[in-house]
Scaffold this active site. Structure first.
Site, short mmCIF file in Angstrom:
data_model
loop_
_atom_site.label_atom_id
_atom_site.label_comp_id
_atom_site.label_asym_id
_atom_site.label_seq_id
_atom_site.Cartn_x
_atom_site.Cartn_y
_atom_site.Cartn_z
N LYS A 127 6.00 25.07 -78.35
CA LYS A 127 6.63 24.89 -79.66
C LYS A 127 5.55 24.71 -80.74
O LYS A 127 5.56 25.40 -81.74
CB LYS A 127 7.58 23.68 -79.65
CG LYS A 127 8.39 23.58 -80.92
CD LYS A 127 9.28 22.36 -80.94
CE LYS A 127 8.48 21.18 -81.45
NZ LYS A 127 9.27 19.97 -81.64
N ASP A 145 12.99 24.28 -81.31
CA ASP A 145 13.14 22.82 -81.37
C ASP A 145 14.59 22.45 -81.09
O ASP A 145 15.39 23.30 -80.70
CB ASP A 145 12.66 22.28 -82.73
CG ASP A 145 13.67 22.53 -83.85
OD1 ASP A 145 14.61 23.32 -83.65
OD2 ASP A 145 13.52 21.92 -84.92
#
Ligand code: SF4
Length: 221
Positions: A127, A145
């Protein structure tokens, strides 16, 4: 809902994304930064807190420690004092210093530009790497996310939408396969903005939602 074919789902995804493009015409990274190192640091700091809060501490942090080498040689107490408002400041300081040392020793203080190299750094997962690639280098990246996970699940943009704990890497792979790489970073931004503004975790605002006409979870999420 009648079982939707893959082709119909992809067509719906593109129609829904066209609406999100209109609603959020110029999405931007919410973290303030002026170089890749600053974005990497800010993203690592954003774990378990808000981007807004991170933006309140980073000006002082970046001014005091402009280079990776400065942070690598920092007195931990000084860093802890600066990032204290973010919570978990001891472990975050430890992570930051470890990251800075690795950057300094292995990459000459420069933030690398590949997923493989970025994720070889301590505390940097996919991420974070995708945030840096997409926003600092303009290299297609799709950060997944909690908002991206929730919104793509409710919209059934991904086949594992029933899964309570989907694999973020599988989500990234499935969603990015449906959009051109040049769109990935803004797609992630728009899904995050939409998740924050409308498709909330607890009470999604389906009544006001611009996607309610086609969302399979409208009124039921
Ligand atoms: S209709 Fe409701 S559940 Fe569906 S995307 Fe909109 S806010 Fe989320």
């Amino acid at each position: 809902m009648v079982r939707e074919s893959k082709r119909a789902r992809q067509a719906r995804m593109h129609d829904e994304y066209a609406i999100l493009r209109e609603v959020f015409p110029a999405p931007e990274c919410a973290l303030h930064f002026s170089n890749p190192l600053q974005l990497l640091i800010a993203t690592v700091l954003s774990a378990q807190t808000t981007d807004r809060r991170v933006n309140t501490v980073t000006p002082e942090l970046f001014a005091r420690f402009p280079e990776a080498a400065d942070l690598a040689a920092a007195n931990p107490q000084e860093v802890e004092d600066i990032i204290h408002p973010l919570g978990f400041y001891r472990s975050k300081t430890k992570h930051l210093l470890g990251l800075a040392v690795a950057l300094d020793e292995r990459f000459g203080g420069e933030v690398p530009r590949t997923m493989k190299e970025l994720t070889s750094l301590p505390g940097v997962g996919r991420k974070t790497a995708n945030v840096v690639l997409g926003n600092a280098f303009g290299i297609p990246g799709f950060p997944v996310d909690t908002h991206v996970m929730r919104v793509t699940g409710r919209l059934r943009w991904r086949s594992d939408w029933r899964d309570a704990h989907p694999d973020p890497v599988a989500v990234e792979r499935e969603i990015t396969a449906c959009f051109p790489p040049g769109e990935w970073t803004d797609l992630s931004h728009r899904l995050i903005l939409f998740g924050r503004a409308t498709c909330h975790a607890r009470r999604p605002d389906c009544v006001e939602c611009p996607l309610a006409a086609t969302c399979p979870a409208a009124g039921a999420a």
